[in-house]
Design an enzyme around this catalytic site. Structure first.
Site, short mmCIF file in Angstrom:
data_model
loop_
_atom_site.label_atom_id
_atom_site.label_comp_id
_atom_site.label_asym_id
_atom_site.label_seq_id
_atom_site.Cartn_x
_atom_site.Cartn_y
_atom_site.Cartn_z
N HIS A 107 30.32 39.17 28.23
CA HIS A 107 31.09 38.89 29.45
C HIS A 107 32.00 40.08 29.74
CE1 HIS A 107 32.80 36.05 32.39
NE2 HIS A 107 34.00 36.51 32.06
N MET B 143 36.81 40.05 39.31
CA MET B 143 38.09 39.51 39.80
C MET B 143 38.68 40.57 40.71
SD MET B 143 39.33 37.80 36.23
CE MET B 143 38.20 38.77 35.26
N SER C 147 34.00 37.67 25.71
CA SER C 147 34.60 38.52 26.74
C SER C 147 35.18 39.76 26.09
CB SER C 147 35.71 37.77 27.47
OG SER C 147 36.56 38.70 28.11
N ASP D 281 35.29 29.60 31.55
CA ASP D 281 35.96 30.84 31.12
C ASP D 281 37.46 30.61 30.98
OD1 ASP D 281 36.76 33.46 30.72
OD2 ASP D 281 36.06 34.20 32.67
N GLY D 282 37.95 30.81 29.75
CA GLY D 282 39.38 30.77 29.50
C GLY D 282 39.79 29.69 28.52
N GLY D 283 40.46 30.12 27.45
CA GLY D 283 41.00 29.15 26.49
C GLY D 283 39.95 28.43 25.65
N HIS E 198 32.03 39.57 35.58
CA HIS E 198 32.95 38.66 36.29
C HIS E 198 33.88 39.53 37.13
CE1 HIS E 198 36.45 35.52 35.74
NE2 HIS E 198 36.08 35.63 37.00
N GLY F 152 43.61 37.35 29.02
CA GLY F 152 43.02 36.62 27.91
C GLY F 152 44.12 35.87 27.17
N ASP G 150 34.82 41.56 32.20
CA ASP G 150 35.86 41.14 33.14
C ASP G 150 36.44 42.32 33.93
OD1 ASP G 150 36.27 38.27 32.76
OD2 ASP G 150 36.83 38.79 30.71
N GLY H 80 43.06 36.56 35.01
CA GLY H 80 43.95 37.72 34.92
C GLY H 80 44.23 38.15 33.49
N GLY I 122 37.02 35.02 24.63
CA GLY I 122 37.54 36.36 24.38
C GLY I 122 38.31 36.43 23.08
N SER I 123 39.57 35.99 23.11
CA SER I 123 40.44 36.13 21.94
C SER I 123 39.91 35.35 20.73
CB SER I 123 41.86 35.68 22.30
OG SER I 123 41.85 34.46 22.98
N MET J 50 38.98 43.63 36.78
CA MET J 50 40.21 43.23 37.48
C MET J 50 40.75 44.40 38.27
SD MET J 50 42.11 41.21 34.45
CE MET J 50 41.26 40.00 33.44
N MET K 143 36.68 28.47 36.18
CA MET K 143 37.80 29.04 35.41
C MET K 143 38.59 27.89 34.77
SD MET K 143 37.48 32.26 35.60
CE MET K 143 38.91 32.62 34.59
#
Ligand code: DX5
Ligand code: ZN
Length: 220
Positions: free
Chosen positions: A37, A72, A12, A181-183, A70, A150, A39, A148, A203-204, A41, A143
């Protein structure tokens, strides 16, 4: 049969250095990324604002990579065609962002543009609610954090949704990917793989790694 599944990896760019976005994207592609990816927002659907159509257009000019968008944003039906024209390969809309009728319309518009379509659900939404859309979809995005931002922690309880939707897709004989997606990191990726996830967004964990190839390999 316990066969080893390989997950696609979609870094991401929310965690990339935006002042060097083109280089950041080619760097993760060289490191083995399958999708990029993207994102989007709007500050309404989620409490954050990121980037949108002009940035996607610029990125499309410098890469052939598969761009996984994605959205949002509220009422995505208003913008899905613009994102397709700007260079998206796949557009994900949030199930919670509009009426069922408009979500269906958004998916139809994406398909009419010859692009792939996905539906995304937030952690609080039940996966049963999107089953009626499944035959129209190329991808379901689950999700595993509240959308919202990363860098949040993985919500393990979301894994059930992935197993459920994976069984449904098999049962119906559909050709539909399951993305999470996420974590995502090397540990949570193992849980995702077991549950039937086929595309992991990170992402991170990828952009923050010193060795991005090692980070991607450790997720896959
Ligand atoms: C969150 C975004 C994610 C985010 C993931 O709203 O949809 O794609 O960038 O970031 P990490 O991998 O850091 O949790
Ligand atoms: Zn995302």
């Amino acid at each position: 049969m316990g066969a080893k599944r390989i997950m696609k990896i979609a870094p991401s760019i929310l965690s990339a250095d935006f002042s060097r976005l083109g280089e950041e994207v080619s760097d993760v592609l060289n490191a083995g990324a399958d999708y990029i990816h993207f994102d989007v927002m709007d500050g309404n659907f989620v409490p954050n604002i990121s980037f949108g159509i002009p940035v996607l257009k610029s990125l499309r000019k410098v890469t052939d990579a598969f761009l996984d968008v994605h959205l949002m944003i509220d009422r995505p039906v208003r913008y899905v065609e613009n994102f397709c024209d700007a260079g998206a390969d796949l557009v994900n809309v949030h199930y919670e962002a509009d009426s069922r009728e408009n979500i269906r319309k958004a998916i139809e518009l994406i398909k009419q543009k010859g692009k792939k379509a996905g539906i995304t659900i937030k952690p609080a939404s039940s996966v049963e609610e999107i089953l009626e859309f499944l035959p129209m979809l190329d991808l379901v995005l689950i999700m595993t954090v509240e959308p919202g931002f990363g860098g949040q922690s993985f919500m393990t309880e979301q894994l059930e949704k992935i197993s459920f939707i994976s069984a449904k897709i098999r049962e119906l004989g559909l050709d539909c990917e399951i993305e999470a997606d996420g974590g995502v990191n090397s540990e949570t990726a193992q849980l995702l793989k077991k549950a039937g996830c086929t595309v992991a967004v990170a992402g991170s964990y990828v952009f923050g790694a010193k060795d991005r190839k090692a980070a991607i390999d450790s997720i896959r």
